[in-house]
Enzyme design. Structure first.
Site, PDB file in Angstrom:
ATOM      1  N   SER A 137       3.916 -11.267  11.179  1.00  0.00           N
ATOM      2  CA  SER A 137       4.546 -11.942   9.943  1.00  0.00           C
ATOM      3  C   SER A 137       5.820 -11.212   9.664  1.00  0.00           C
ATOM      4  O   SER A 137       5.874  -9.918   9.797  1.00  0.00           O
ATOM      5  CB  SER A 137       3.357 -11.768   8.815  1.00  0.00           C
ATOM      6  OG  SER A 137       4.151 -12.268   7.515  1.00  0.00           O
ATOM      7  N   TYR A 150      -2.181  -7.432   2.575  1.00  0.00           N
ATOM      8  CA  TYR A 150      -1.779  -8.224   3.655  1.00  0.00           C
ATOM      9  C   TYR A 150      -0.683  -7.509   4.568  1.00  0.00           C
ATOM     10  O   TYR A 150      -0.824  -7.426   5.617  1.00  0.00           O
ATOM     11  CB  TYR A 150      -1.257  -9.476   3.389  1.00  0.00           C
ATOM     12  CG  TYR A 150      -0.734 -10.626   4.171  1.00  0.00           C
ATOM     13  CD1 TYR A 150      -1.863 -11.119   5.087  1.00  0.00           C
ATOM     14  CD2 TYR A 150       0.489 -10.984   4.291  1.00  0.00           C
ATOM     15  CE1 TYR A 150      -1.509 -11.782   6.180  1.00  0.00           C
ATOM     16  CE2 TYR A 150       0.784 -11.738   5.378  1.00  0.00           C
ATOM     17  CZ  TYR A 150       0.095 -12.075   6.314  1.00  0.00           C
ATOM     18  OH  TYR A 150       0.341 -13.050   7.377  1.00  0.00           O
TER      19      TYR A 150
END
Ligand SMILES: NC(=O)c1ccc[n+]([C@@H]2O[C@H](COP(=O)([O-])OP(=O)(O)OC[C@H]3O[C@@H](n4cnc5c(N)ncnc54)[C@H](OP(=O)(O)O)[C@@H]3O)[C@@H](O)[C@H]2O)c1
Length: 261
Positions: A137, A150
């Site tokens: 990501s 995260y």
């Protein structure tokens, strides 16, 4: 010969779109996620798109399920060209409020499972001179207030992928790291969120479609790329993180104060 592609998290979002992109090229796709029913629906779509779909439902955080996924893919097709470590979940919370059990759970899914699956699949991937795809990501390069749980999982995945890429290159196996920005999937609905006030998007920024991300990934695997940043937003944020870290830290503190931390 048609490629054999194992995709984790294939029941939804980016994983489903990847399955269909490869299916349109005639691939044999092994679909993994916990929901058998959702996978069966994707398998039907895969067949309709011209591919072959094998459903192997299971939880990638469970060792027996990981072994069963690799074993069943090999038993069915006798080879493995691409392993896509895509299954993942978000966890957003201020660092001082992180629940340690939740943090361990997210690391088991986003970090440990991809590494373990790469270990289990390395022999057939070596035989095929194949590719491990790690779905990271932009949060694998940049963190922000409330994104620590995260982002730290994706930072860890980036580091492991960087080492793995070097270590398996002599076997002819490639490692492709994919860095999407916001993508229109149920990802945020599925995330553990203790505080909605998370992240930054430029005004008017539209999430990418999972189909656009998937097409980019399939082309990147075919051309032997090692890193794919999927949108202009990701490329700008990635460059800023490396070239202007000071202003990024300033922006991050400003975001925290403006959002009540
Ligand atoms: N969407 C975004 O904005 C975005 C941005 C950057 C990166 N990403 C990354 O892209 C990847 C895919 O996300 P997505 O957006 O497609 O999200 P999604 O629609 O929520 O899909 C997640 C997939 O992972 C599976 N999964 C979750 N836990 C699992 C487990 N324990 N074992 C096996 N499968 C499991 C889910 O299926 P079951 O629930 O049936 O198991 C589902 O198929 C993730 O790694 C995410 O971090 C997403």
């Amino acid at each position: 010969m048609a490629h054999v592609v194992v995709i984790t998290g294939a029941s939804s979002g980016i994983g489903r779109a990847l399955a269909l992109s490869w299916a349109r090229r005639g691939a044999r796709v092994v679909l993994s996620a916990r929901s058998q029913e959702a996978l069966e629906r994707v398998a039907e779509e895969v067949r309709a798109a011209g591919g072959d779909g094998l459903v192997v439902a299971g939880d990638v955080t469970v060792e027996e399920d990981r072994k069963a996924l690799c074993d069943r893919a090999l038993a069915a097709y006798g080879r493995l060209d691409v392993l896509v470590n895509n299954a993942g979940r978000g966890y957003y919370a201020p660092t001082l409020e992180i629940d340690p059990a939740e943090l361990e759970a997210i690391y088991r899914l986003n970090v440990v499972a991809p590494v373990r699956l790469a270990q289990l699949a390395i022999e057939p991937l070596s035989a095929a001179k194949g590719t491990v795809v790690m779905v990271s990501s932009i949060a694998g390069l940049v963190s922000a207030p409330r994104m620590g749980p995260y982002a730290s999982s994706k930072f860890a995945l980036e580091a492991l992928s960087m080492s793995l890429r070097a270590e398996v290159s002599a076997r002819g196996v490639r490692v492709l790291v994919v860095r999407p920005g916001p993508v229109a999937t149920p990802f945020h609905a599925n995330a553990v969120v203790t505080d909605e006030n998370v992240g930054y998007r430029p005004p008017g920024h539209k999430p990418q479609s999972p189909e656009e991300v998937a097409e980019g990934v399939v082309r990147a695997v075919a051309s032997g790329r090692e890193v794919l940043e999927t949108s202009a937003f990701v490329k700008v944020a990635s460059l800023a993180a490396r070239v202007t870290p000071g202003p990024m830290r300033w922006l991050s503190k400003r975001m925290a104060r403006h959002s009540g931390l």
